[in-house]
Design a protein around this motif. Structure first.
Motif, PDB file in Angstrom:
ATOM      1  N   SER A 106      40.316  40.356   8.709  1.00 30.04           N
ATOM      2  CA  SER A 106      40.406  41.673   9.356  1.00 30.04           C
ATOM      3  C   SER A 106      39.065  42.082   9.956  1.00 30.04           C
ATOM      4  O   SER A 106      39.005  42.704  11.026  1.00 30.04           O
ATOM      5  CB  SER A 106      40.885  42.726   8.361  1.00 30.04           C
ATOM      6  N   GLU A 107      37.978  41.716   9.282  1.00 29.30           N
ATOM      7  CA  GLU A 107      36.645  42.030   9.813  1.00 29.30           C
ATOM      8  C   GLU A 107      36.376  41.255  11.102  1.00 29.30           C
ATOM      9  O   GLU A 107      35.799  41.793  12.053  1.00 29.30           O
ATOM     10  CB  GLU A 107      35.588  41.702   8.761  1.00 29.30           C
ATOM     11  N   LEU A 108      36.805  39.993  11.143  1.00 33.53           N
ATOM     12  CA  LEU A 108      36.607  39.181  12.345  1.00 33.53           C
ATOM     13  C   LEU A 108      37.412  39.736  13.513  1.00 33.53           C
ATOM     14  O   LEU A 108      36.916  39.786  14.657  1.00 33.53           O
ATOM     15  CB  LEU A 108      37.008  37.734  12.063  1.00 33.53           C
ATOM     16  N   ILE A 109      38.636  40.168  13.262  1.00 33.83           N
ATOM     17  CA  ILE A 109      39.460  40.744  14.330  1.00 33.83           C
ATOM     18  C   ILE A 109      38.763  41.957  14.934  1.00 33.83           C
ATOM     19  O   ILE A 109      38.644  42.077  16.163  1.00 33.83           O
ATOM     20  CB  ILE A 109      40.849  41.119  13.788  1.00 33.83           C
ATOM     21  N   ARG A 110      38.300  42.859  14.089  1.00 25.37           N
ATOM     22  CA  ARG A 110      37.629  44.060  14.612  1.00 25.37           C
ATOM     23  C   ARG A 110      36.349  43.692  15.365  1.00 25.37           C
ATOM     24  O   ARG A 110      36.022  44.292  16.399  1.00 25.37           O
ATOM     25  CB  ARG A 110      37.327  45.021  13.462  1.00 25.37           C
ATOM     26  N   HIS A 111      35.616  42.715  14.841  1.00 18.07           N
ATOM     27  CA  HIS A 111      34.398  42.261  15.515  1.00 18.07           C
ATOM     28  C   HIS A 111      34.718  41.741  16.916  1.00 18.07           C
ATOM     29  O   HIS A 111      34.018  42.078  17.892  1.00 18.07           O
ATOM     30  CB  HIS A 111      33.725  41.168  14.680  1.00 18.07           C
ATOM     31  N   ARG A 112      35.762  40.948  17.038  1.00 21.20           N
ATOM     32  CA  ARG A 112      36.117  40.381  18.343  1.00 21.20           C
ATOM     33  C   ARG A 112      36.591  41.464  19.308  1.00 21.20           C
ATOM     34  O   ARG A 112      36.254  41.447  20.487  1.00 21.20           O
ATOM     35  CB  ARG A 112      37.214  39.328  18.152  1.00 21.20           C
ATOM     36  N   ILE A 113      37.396  42.389  18.813  1.00 21.20           N
ATOM     37  CA  ILE A 113      37.882  43.472  19.673  1.00 21.20           C
ATOM     38  C   ILE A 113      36.716  44.264  20.244  1.00 21.20           C
ATOM     39  O   ILE A 113      36.681  44.591  21.443  1.00 21.20           O
ATOM     40  CB  ILE A 113      38.840  44.394  18.885  1.00 21.20           C
TER      41      ILE A 113
END
Length: 427
Positions: A106-113
């Motif tokens: 979930s942290e990676l998704i937010r980082h990419r967004i």
């Protein structure tokens, strides 16, 4: 010959990027060839491109054609089997290492967004909803478990306080995970694909892989072209279609059905989901739902084993939706679609390496949004020589379903019926 199209979903109808990438023709050379342009494949490719690798993605249909572009759009932390199960069944060493990764997706998704300014209707928070007292007690234990591993953005909800988030009297309580959330999944994978291409990566659509040739280098062969690559990553999940038979027989495609209503008036939206969180219940055959960016209720469930398409999706999902929200009895359904995810015997991702230079990852068992993003980063690290996290997943045994290809579906369906009955009885 016409180009392949997406399922007739709400996501496809409102995709930000409807450009069709070219078909693979001729011979191409790269460092890494990724087979499959879903979350796993695109996450892997983007992570590798960020490291300066020359990467080509080959997709048999369209970017996000499978589960990545059809799922419920929910960012749910941890794995299908939670941290306590992993400790019990795989030991303390693997348990400790897996616990460190349980919230990374979930942290990676937010980082990419944020990094790539991806427009995918990101909203924060998800609610696990307990349908009975037993499930509520299990959510209390989940809260304590996750907090013991450093996740402190959790709130236990009573039967009364859950109605602050869900306008339904179905639930005995719940757990709010503020690190969860929801997105338009097809736009998320398309946004990452655009970022990958901006870094020099290439994506070929309508290019079904018919053969893999292992060696140094390896070859990915389609009907019209070939990619010669130092390393190959197979990221087809439920749509792998015969490329790795020994890997395929260790998992089973399953279908799930989703509907999207017409856009709802704002006052109705506030009645249904006052805080705009996404929801999944705690049943074995669970329901999941949320509001889209334009105010539709997206409601899913109805697992079918063996990836068969049901004849009438609405007849399966609408009664579930009306049980939760009777107020929607006259609401128009604008979209209904089905798609396949990949289930494993142990409900844990299957990750491995074949020979010196062929990697695969599959079988997120319903937790694909977060797990697939994490896996892309892990595969990228492994290809770059950082094997620690990859080795944790690869060390876990991969079992076949009992009954073989012929009987695995009825055996699994019988098991699901048993757990479904337990949910209904609250035992």
């Amino acid at each position: 010959m016409s180009s392949p199209t997406h399922a007739n979903s709400y996501y496809a109808a409102y995709a930000n990027d409807k450009a069709i990438r070219p078909q693979l023709t001729g011979e191409h050379r790269c460092d890494v060839c990724v087979v499959g342009a879903g979350f796993t494949g695109i996450s892997t490719a983007l992570s590798l491109a960020e490291k300066g690798k020359r990467v080509i993605v080959v997709e048999g249909s369209r970017i996000g054609f499978g589960a990545s572009g059809r799922n419920g759009g929910q960012i749910v932390n941890s794995f299908n089997r939670d941290i306590d199960y992993i400790y019990k069944n795989y030991g303390d060493d693997i348990g400790q290492k897996m616990a460190k990764m349980a919230f990374a997706g979930s942290e990676l998704i937010r980082h990419r967004i944020e990094k790539y300014n991806i427009d995918c209707d990101l909203k924060h928070g998800n609610v696990f909803a307990a349908c009975n007292k037993k499930q509520f007690e299990e959510l209390k234990a989940k809260k304590a478990l996750w907090e013991s591993h450093g996740h402190n953005e959790l709130e236990l909800l009573t039967a009364s306080s859950i109605q602050d988030h869900i306008g339904s009297d179905r639930y005995a309580g719940g757990l709010l995970d503020k690190k969860g959330g929801h997105i338009q999944p097809l736009n998320l994978v398309l946004g990452q694909a655009n970022a990958f291409e901006a870094l020099g990566g290439q994506i070929f659509e309508d290019s079904e892989v018919i053969r893999l040739e292992q060696g140094k280098p390896g070859k990915v062969v389609t009907k019209q072209g070939t990619v010669v690559a130092d390393t190959i990553v197979v990221a087809g999940n439920a749509y792998i279609f015969g490329l790795l038979p020994e890997v395929e027989k260790k998992a089973m495609p399953c279908g799930t059905q989703v509907i999207a209503t017409e856009p709802l008036p704002e006052d109705i939206q506030k009645q249904l989901l006052p805080t705009d969180r996404c929801v999944e219940d705690c049943n074995y055959l669970l329901d999941y739902y949320r509001l889209s960016g334009d105010g539709r209720l997206i409601y899913g469930g109805g697992t079918t084993y063996g990836a068969r398409d049901p004849g009438k999706i609405e007849s399966i999902i609408v009664p579930k939706m009306l049980k939760t929200y009777p107020i929607l009895k006259d609401t128009k359904i604008d979209f209904a679609w089905t798609g396949n995810f990949l289930l494993t015997m142990m409900r844990m991702p299957q990750v491995g390496k074949i020979g010196d230079n062929l990697y695969y990852a599959q079988g997120y068992s319903g937790h694909g949004v977060t797990n697939s993003h994490l896996m892309g980063e892990i595969l990228s690290d492994a290809i770059d020589g950082e094997m620690e996290r990859f080795d944790v997943f690869a060390s876990m045994p991969q079992y076949q379903f009992p009954g073989g290809r012929l009987l695995r579906i009825p055996y699994t369906a019988v098991g699901a019926a048993y757990y479904n009955m337990r949910d209904k009885l609250g035992i």
